[in-house]
Design an enzyme around this catalytic site. Structure first.
Site, PDB file in Angstrom:
ATOM      1  N   HIS A   1      -5.579   2.428   3.832  1.00 56.33           N
ATOM      2  CA  HIS A   1      -4.517   1.653   4.239  1.00 56.33           C
ATOM      3  C   HIS A   1      -3.670   1.597   4.918  1.00 56.33           C
ATOM      4  O   HIS A   1      -4.193   2.371   6.052  1.00 56.33           O
ATOM      5  CB  HIS A   1      -3.594   1.471   2.907  1.00 56.33           C
ATOM      6  CG  HIS A   1      -4.421   1.260   1.107  1.00 56.33           C
ATOM      7  ND1 HIS A   1      -3.310   1.081   0.122  1.00 56.33           N
ATOM      8  CD2 HIS A   1      -5.422   1.036   1.153  1.00 56.33           C
ATOM      9  CE1 HIS A   1      -4.362   0.560  -0.745  1.00 56.33           C
ATOM     10  NE2 HIS A   1      -5.508   0.350  -0.082  1.00 56.33           N
TER      11      HIS A   1
ATOM     12  N   GLU B   1      -0.600   2.050   6.321  1.00 55.68           N
ATOM     13  CA  GLU B   1       0.305   2.887   6.117  1.00 55.68           C
ATOM     14  C   GLU B   1      -0.786   4.328   6.323  1.00 55.68           C
ATOM     15  O   GLU B   1       0.164   5.112   7.379  1.00 55.68           O
ATOM     16  CB  GLU B   1       1.469   2.977   5.082  1.00 55.68           C
ATOM     17  CG  GLU B   1       1.857   1.621   4.790  1.00 55.68           C
ATOM     18  CD  GLU B   1       1.001   0.765   4.413  1.00 55.68           C
ATOM     19  OE1 GLU B   1       2.419  -0.120   3.047  1.00 55.68           O
ATOM     20  OE2 GLU B   1      -0.288   0.257   4.116  1.00 55.68           O
TER      21      GLU B   1
ATOM     22  N   CYS C   1       2.205  -0.067  -1.258  1.00 62.06           N
ATOM     23  CA  CYS C   1       1.162   0.671  -1.983  1.00 62.06           C
ATOM     24  C   CYS C   1       1.625   1.886  -3.118  1.00 62.06           C
ATOM     25  O   CYS C   1       2.480   2.497  -2.379  1.00 62.06           O
ATOM     26  CB  CYS C   1      -0.016  -0.291  -2.722  1.00 62.06           C
ATOM     27  SG  CYS C   1      -0.899   1.662  -1.571  1.00 62.06           S
TER      28      CYS C   1
ATOM     29  N   CYS D   1       0.290   4.788  -0.384  1.00 63.02           N
ATOM     30  CA  CYS D   1       0.626   4.567   0.399  1.00 63.02           C
ATOM     31  C   CYS D   1       2.002   4.952   0.281  1.00 63.02           C
ATOM     32  O   CYS D   1       2.842   5.894   1.337  1.00 63.02           O
ATOM     33  CB  CYS D   1       0.529   3.053   1.527  1.00 63.02           C
ATOM     34  SG  CYS D   1      -0.737   2.693   1.652  1.00 63.02           S
TER      35      CYS D   1
END
Length: 158
Positions: free
Chosen positions: A55, A57, A85, A88
């Site tokens: 992801h 991040e 999310c 993250c």
């Protein structure tokens, strides 16, 4: 100051657009800033890398930590195109940046097909009621390693 925050958020949004348009992954981007300089950046690369943890991040945290030579982001600000999310969010708390700025909300993400609500719900359930079964085995054997960890004098805590 507001102008600076907007500049870095626009960079995160541009990364989200780039990754999406290149087919790398979903529409998410992130930049990490320290002392007014970008020290880490990333866009969602799940499709490109076949890595479900890639992801924006997490990619940006890995980049920033590598560039800083540290596993913590003390004194850093994170600008992410969407509210993080659960995965993250955990990575952010482990990395310990000073602040996080986000653009889209998790509800905005859910509206375009990225709904993480089921993960939040799963975390509240007892282990034996989760969709993916969790079973504890070899606790005593694994606990021996923990006991040795406690005895190490020069360990680095994080």
């Amino acid at each position: 100051m507001e102008e600076t925050h907007e500049k870095f958020m626009k960079m995160a949004i541009a990364l989200s657009r780039f990754g999406m348009e290149q087919g790398k992954g979903g529409p998410f981007g992130c930049v990490i800033v320290k002392d007014g300089k970008v020290i880490g950046q990333g866009y969602n690369s799940v499709l490109d890398t076949n890595d479900p943890t890639a992801h924006a991040e997490v990619v940006a945290i890995r980049d920033a930590c590598k560039n800083l030579g540290s596993f913590q982001l003390t004194g850093c600000d994170m600008y992410t195109s969407c509210e993080p999310c659960p995965m993250c969010l955990g990575a952010i708390y482990w990395a310990r940046p000073s602040r996080v700025f986000y653009a889209n909300t998790k509800k905005d993400a859910a509206a375009v097909g990225f709904d993480d609500q089921f993960i939040y719900e799963e975390l509240e359930l007892p282990l034996d009621e989760r969709k993916i079964p969790f079973s504890q085995i070899l606790k005593e054997e694994a606990n021996q390693v923990f006991k040795k960890w406690v005895l190490i004098d020069n360990k680095s805590l994080y």
